[in-house]
Design a protein around this motif. Structure first.
Motif, PDB file in Angstrom:
ATOM      1  N   ARG A  97      64.508-126.042 -35.610  1.00 17.29           N
ATOM      2  CA  ARG A  97      64.594-126.983 -34.489  1.00 17.29           C
ATOM      3  C   ARG A  97      63.745-126.583 -33.290  1.00 17.29           C
ATOM      4  O   ARG A  97      63.900-127.133 -32.214  1.00 17.29           O
ATOM      5  N   LEU A  98      62.818-125.655 -33.471  1.00 13.77           N
ATOM      6  CA  LEU A  98      61.863-125.366 -32.393  1.00 13.77           C
ATOM      7  C   LEU A  98      61.051-126.617 -32.080  1.00 13.77           C
ATOM      8  O   LEU A  98      60.688-126.859 -30.925  1.00 13.77           O
ATOM      9  N   ALA A  99      60.768-127.401 -33.093  1.00 17.56           N
ATOM     10  CA  ALA A  99      59.990-128.622 -32.914  1.00 17.56           C
ATOM     11  C   ALA A  99      60.713-129.645 -32.050  1.00 17.56           C
ATOM     12  O   ALA A  99      60.093-130.575 -31.541  1.00 17.56           O
ATOM     13  N   ASP A 100      62.023-129.477 -31.853  1.00 18.77           N
ATOM     14  CA  ASP A 100      62.765-130.364 -30.961  1.00 18.77           C
ATOM     15  C   ASP A 100      62.439-130.074 -29.495  1.00 18.77           C
ATOM     16  O   ASP A 100      62.698-130.900 -28.626  1.00 18.77           O
ATOM     17  N   PHE A 101      61.902-128.891 -29.226  1.00 17.35           N
ATOM     18  CA  PHE A 101      61.688-128.458 -27.854  1.00 17.35           C
ATOM     19  C   PHE A 101      60.219-128.323 -27.481  1.00 17.35           C
ATOM     20  O   PHE A 101      59.892-127.968 -26.353  1.00 17.35           O
ATOM     21  N   MET A 102      59.331-128.567 -28.431  1.00 17.75           N
ATOM     22  CA  MET A 102      57.899-128.566 -28.157  1.00 17.75           C
ATOM     23  C   MET A 102      57.225-129.548 -29.101  1.00 17.75           C
ATOM     24  O   MET A 102      57.624-129.675 -30.257  1.00 17.75           O
ATOM     25  N   ALA A 103      56.242-130.226 -28.583  1.00 13.43           N
ATOM     26  CA  ALA A 103      55.461-131.109 -29.442  1.00 13.43           C
ATOM     27  C   ALA A 103      54.546-130.242 -30.294  1.00 13.43           C
ATOM     28  O   ALA A 103      54.010-129.244 -29.822  1.00 13.43           O
ATOM     29  N   ILE A 104      54.383-130.625 -31.547  1.00 12.66           N
ATOM     30  CA  ILE A 104      53.480-129.913 -32.450  1.00 12.66           C
ATOM     31  C   ILE A 104      52.355-130.871 -32.814  1.00 12.66           C
ATOM     32  O   ILE A 104      52.595-131.923 -33.403  1.00 12.66           O
ATOM     33  N   ASP A 105      51.155-130.485 -32.408  1.00  8.59           N
ATOM     34  CA  ASP A 105      49.983-131.321 -32.624  1.00  8.59           C
ATOM     35  C   ASP A 105      49.107-130.737 -33.728  1.00  8.59           C
ATOM     36  O   ASP A 105      49.277-129.584 -34.118  1.00  8.59           O
ATOM     37  N   THR A 106      48.148-131.528 -34.178  1.00  8.04           N
ATOM     38  CA  THR A 106      47.268-131.088 -35.262  1.00  8.04           C
ATOM     39  C   THR A 106      46.091-130.266 -34.761  1.00  8.04           C
ATOM     40  O   THR A 106      45.556-129.447 -35.494  1.00  8.04           O
ATOM     41  N   ASP A 107      45.659-130.506 -33.513  1.00  4.73           N
ATOM     42  CA  ASP A 107      44.487-129.788 -32.994  1.00  4.73           C
ATOM     43  C   ASP A 107      44.599-129.630 -31.481  1.00  4.73           C
ATOM     44  O   ASP A 107      45.483-130.215 -30.844  1.00  4.73           O
ATOM     45  N   GLU A 108      43.696-128.831 -30.933  1.00  3.37           N
ATOM     46  CA  GLU A 108      43.742-128.539 -29.497  1.00  3.37           C
ATOM     47  C   GLU A 108      43.541-129.785 -28.645  1.00  3.37           C
ATOM     48  O   GLU A 108      44.243-129.972 -27.642  1.00  3.37           O
ATOM     49  N   SER A 110      44.293-132.879 -29.200  1.00  2.73           N
ATOM     50  CA  SER A 110      45.528-133.670 -29.190  1.00  2.73           C
ATOM     51  C   SER A 110      46.596-133.012 -28.330  1.00  2.73           C
ATOM     52  O   SER A 110      47.309-133.684 -27.587  1.00  2.73           O
ATOM     53  N   ALA A 111      46.714-131.691 -28.431  1.00  7.46           N
ATOM     54  CA  ALA A 111      47.724-130.970 -27.659  1.00  7.46           C
ATOM     55  C   ALA A 111      47.443-131.055 -26.162  1.00  7.46           C
ATOM     56  O   ALA A 111      48.344-131.336 -25.365  1.00  7.46           O
ATOM     57  N   VAL A 112      46.193-130.839 -25.776  1.00  8.39           N
ATOM     58  CA  VAL A 112      45.833-130.883 -24.356  1.00  8.39           C
ATOM     59  C   VAL A 112      45.978-132.304 -23.812  1.00  8.39           C
ATOM     60  O   VAL A 112      46.545-132.509 -22.741  1.00  8.39           O
ATOM     61  N   GLN A 113      45.498-133.273 -24.562  1.00  2.00           N
ATOM     62  CA  GLN A 113      45.609-134.662 -24.110  1.00  2.00           C
ATOM     63  C   GLN A 113      47.066-135.094 -24.023  1.00  2.00           C
ATOM     64  O   GLN A 113      47.463-135.767 -23.080  1.00  2.00           O
ATOM     65  N   GLY A 114      47.878-134.675 -24.987  1.00  3.92           N
ATOM     66  CA  GLY A 114      49.295-135.003 -24.977  1.00  3.92           C
ATOM     67  C   GLY A 114      50.032-134.354 -23.815  1.00  3.92           C
ATOM     68  O   GLY A 114      51.056-134.857 -23.350  1.00  3.92           O
ATOM     69  N   ALA A 115      49.483-133.238 -23.327  1.00  6.16           N
ATOM     70  CA  ALA A 115      50.092-132.532 -22.208  1.00  6.16           C
ATOM     71  C   ALA A 115      49.631-133.096 -20.873  1.00  6.16           C
ATOM     72  O   ALA A 115      50.075-132.662 -19.830  1.00  6.16           O
TER      73      ALA A 115
END
Length: 121
Positions: A97-108, A110-115
């Motif tokens: 359930r770590l994924a419940d507390f952080m978004a998991i993206d496929t690449d950097e 996506s992660a930066v844009q999602g943030a």
């Protein structure tokens, strides 16, 4: 099994701190991870992105270290995202359930844009 020394490098990308994890995430990684977290959050970022692209084995202590980062992030209201997890570790993050507390993206990107980073590009 050969272990790889854990290193953590911090860089900034449009208000987002990216922590690049290199090597194995285990008890020996605690110091490197703590130092990287302190550096990443010293100038309050919009979010912290954890890069697992170059990380290797993650044991239960490594999972506990990530939980510690999540607790600190929650306390300071800093969103955390991750990318670069193998399918195996992505599944472990979902099961634990770590994924419940952080978004998991496929690449950097996506992660930066999602943030909220790279708003203009």
């Amino acid at each position: 099994m050969t272990t790889r020394e854990a290193l953590a490098h911090v860089r900034r990308r449009d208000g987002v701190a990216v922590i690049e994890l290199v090597g194995d995430l285990n008890a020996a990684a605690e110091s490197a991870l703590d130092e990287a977290w302190t550096a990443a959050t010293s100038v309050r970022p919009d979010a912290v992105v954890l890069s697992f692209e170059n990380s290797g084995y993650i044991n239960s202590t490594g999972i506990a270290l990530v939980v510690g980062l999540l607790a600190s992030a929650r306390l300071h209201r800093i969103p955390i995202r991750a990318y670069g997890l193998t399918d195996h570790y992505r599944e472990i993050f979902e099961i634990t359930r770590l994924a419940d507390f952080m978004a998991i993206d496929t690449d950097e990107d996506s992660a930066v844009q999602g943030a909220g980073g790279d708003r203009d590009g």
